[in-house]
Write a protein that holds these residues in place. Sequence first.
Motif, mmCIF file in Angstrom:
data_model
loop_
_atom_site.group_PDB
_atom_site.id
_atom_site.type_symbol
_atom_site.label_atom_id
_atom_site.label_comp_id
_atom_site.label_asym_id
_atom_site.label_seq_id
_atom_site.Cartn_x
_atom_site.Cartn_y
_atom_site.Cartn_z
ATOM 1 N N GLY A 146 -5.095 -21.233 -13.382
ATOM 2 C CA GLY A 146 -3.741 -21.644 -13.055
ATOM 3 C C GLY A 146 -3.599 -22.947 -12.436
ATOM 4 N N VAL A 147 -4.629 -23.783 -12.476
ATOM 5 C CA VAL A 147 -4.482 -25.393 -11.885
ATOM 6 C C VAL A 147 -4.588 -26.262 -12.722
ATOM 7 C CG1 VAL A 147 -4.319 -24.590 -9.721
ATOM 8 C CG2 VAL A 147 -6.576 -24.883 -10.803
ATOM 9 N N SER A 148 -5.127 -25.806 -14.067
ATOM 10 C CA SER A 148 -5.253 -26.691 -15.146
ATOM 11 C C SER A 148 -4.170 -27.345 -15.457
ATOM 12 C CB SER A 148 -5.678 -25.710 -16.598
ATOM 13 O OG SER A 148 -5.359 -26.699 -17.560
ATOM 14 N N ALA A 149 -4.162 -28.820 -15.615
ATOM 15 C CA ALA A 149 -3.098 -29.373 -15.696
ATOM 16 C C ALA A 149 -2.264 -29.097 -17.093
ATOM 17 C CB ALA A 149 -3.169 -30.841 -15.755
ATOM 18 N N ASN A 150 -3.045 -28.535 -18.131
ATOM 19 C CA ASN A 150 -2.232 -28.414 -19.328
ATOM 20 C C ASN A 150 -1.213 -27.050 -19.079
ATOM 21 O OD1 ASN A 150 -3.224 -30.163 -21.289
ATOM 22 N ND2 ASN A 150 -5.329 -29.178 -21.231
#
Lengths: 351, 537
Positions: B312-316
């Motif tokens: 949930g914190v992947s920039a994608n």
Amino acid sequence: MLGAMGCQGRCGGAAAVPAAPGALSEAERRALPGTIVFLSERAGQKDVWRVTPAGEETQVTSAPEDEYPGPPSPDGRTLLVIASGEADGRVFQQLRLQPLAGGPQSQVALHPPRPRARNASWAPDGTWLAAESDAQGFSDVVRVRPQANAVDAQLTNVKAGCFEPAVSPDGTEVACVCSGEGDPEVYVFRADGTGEPRRITTFYLEDRTPQWSPDGKWLAFVSNRERKERVYLVRPDGSDLRALSGGGFAGDEREAAFSPDGRRVAYVARLEDGKSRIWVADVAGGAPVALTDGQHRDDMPAWSPDGKALVFVSERDGDTDLYLMRPDGTGQTRLTTAKGADWLPRWFTPR
Amino acid sequence: MSIFRNPLAAAAAALVLSACGPQAQQNPEAPPAETPSQPSPDTAGSALPRELDPLFAQAAQEFNVPAELLKAVSYAETRWQMIRGEAEFPGQKPAFGLMALRGEDLEQGAALAGVTVEAASTDALSNLRAGAARLSQLATDVNVERGDLAAWAPVVARLSGITNPEAQAEHVHRGVYAVINQGAVALNQDGSVFASLEPVKVEAKFERPQVRAMAAGPDYAAAVWRPSPNYNARPSGSTGDPSMIIIHTCEGSYSSCWSWLTNSASGVSAHYVVNESGSEVSQLVREASRGWHIGATYDCSLNASKECWLNGVSANHFTIGIEHGGYASQTSFPTGQIDASAKLSCDIARDNAIVKDSYHIVAHGRLQPATRTDPGPNWPWSTYISKINSYCGTTTPSGEIIVDSNSANNDASKARFELTGTWTDGYSAGYYGSGYYYAATEAVSAPATFWFYLPTAQTRTVDAWWVAGTNRSTTAPFIAYNAAGSEVGRVSMNQQINGGKWVQLGTYSFSAGWNKVQLSRWTTPGSVVMADAVRVR
């Protein structure tokens, strides 16, 4: 206007004297206080180094990931370091404490690696820091204690994000930028998390990067409200807003730095061809004075703790290095010479 | 044109430094954007000469390659800029120099030209000679009739490194040979000729791009839809809600960029690619889908549910990526490309309710500072953001005009402020913009005038802003006039209340041209009226 008109005799440094001015003497450099931490790429990666005004260099960090110098702790014993790297395809940033008396092994990480952790600002008593974090939302300003695995306390909770916190000199307030209404505006939050934030700026263009003057009586920030990037001053209650350089705008302005006595602000104005020039303006008003000649890229001015010198970054000799000068622009002297970029200077008194 | 610069992690500055702005950037126009460049001492000799034509001629003659071809390949790849390539996509070698030579082509070309790879990467003439030598070698391999410019097309396709046949055809016909047919000139800042290519009528001997009607992109009708297999679903919840736009440079040409990003073997993508001139945009991934454009793609379900705190914190998850043909080390970006990209960003921001500011429309290098610097220090951030806002009708509802009492804050093409008689500057907190003016009430005609320009006759609602206080007039007279100077409405406002926010004055019919709202002081004496800002919506 000043720039276009050739400074009208007000320029310091090389512009006032066609020949390169004399460098600072060894004795004058030795008399300057403190140490300068900076980012160096001499080893091919980004590490933090320190150098005395006389030129004695020491390596501070050496981890394989990139490490950027953050602000030193108020007691001068510890440097905040932002580590940034990529592992297994994951990008991370991490706030770390680097005791200046210890070696690289003495680093303390404040939190697990996460995609963004940056723009830290110390409380004056050194018991907490404000920083940007995306651990719980898109971008919040959080309070974090300077210890391993500290728990963030959210100061802001704005969906569109808050950024670039700066703790007030008395430690009771945190200025930052929030984008809640569709564009960045400057706000001041109470450091204890109570009460409503105080809105400082209101305009539909961008207001960013608030910084407190050392006496807490002004906030400097950058705005494009005149459709150009410019440094403004405003009282921390939102009154008395005005452009720092008055009628002397000479190119997009950035990187403002208050002198230790709070009476002056050094800043950088962008020129054509990627060149840039360092200016200084009195907070009380009046025309800004150019400290460098605009023939090179001169950036990132930082004051000595006694206000008697500035360190800055220049490319004038072909590499990116640190230079010293007096606050009137004279005595411009190369400080670092290693091959590879040296930049991001921070000048303080260590303990 | 000037010597190339090696951008440092422009983004890096923003990341650490409290004193830096939101983009690395900055700044070029972007401010923050700016960190010092580091010209490598070894590249001092690469300072581009003021005239490239003799260098092209020398390299072309030495290796028996048409000079027009050499110039056109260089123009199509780099706009005749001395670029220093960086890794942008895993598996793709960075490109160097005027010819954008990469990998094997760079090494072979350097060997054939008798220069080091370092020199072929950083010295202008060495790079051209290496490129010409490599072209010549490839021509020998396929028996090109060297005097026939058209016959070199397969060699051009080969040197591009593009493997997708459609992208090869685009690169050959709409890239390199279009330049040969149209010609090109680049000038130094003093107006002298930096490099020139006289137009030559020639049809490349190469299969043409398909003439099929190109489908429009699903989210942006002005884009060509070239769907990429490299995407997946965004996570549900707020972390999958697009909240940022990431600006990239391809570190290569447009055709090679979309070709690579639509190749399933590459494992990367972006939602959009904008070409160098701004004449074409490709959409590769739907905005609702998660593109793979920034190197943070962690999903703990693929990894034995380890370290799920990173989910949930992947920039994608929460970004939309725009690639641009070109390089982070470019000294400038074509105006057409910036315009086309700003229109695209406006559309994306509007459709996804993304905040149109420097914190939400950001450099790839800002979010991935450890390994990326694109789009580099010379991406014109403040121009770009203001163009986005302008295409989207400034910030808020389209056509809104704000007239501030500080003229410096106004867009002079549609808003200005004027005082008659003596008014006093006020700077108490709570004003709009920067400060305000006030004057004592008395029976004189000495108003504050908020002028605004309308291109056509329109009925608009007008709001005013003031700083409230106990000495303010309770009957401050605001009077609206059309461009002919005829009064179209008036209202009395109590300025002791409702301070620090927009207060509606009324809705009036204005005419085309410069209309105005005046704040008069002609009312009950003994108090002051506050002229701060007026909004026309």
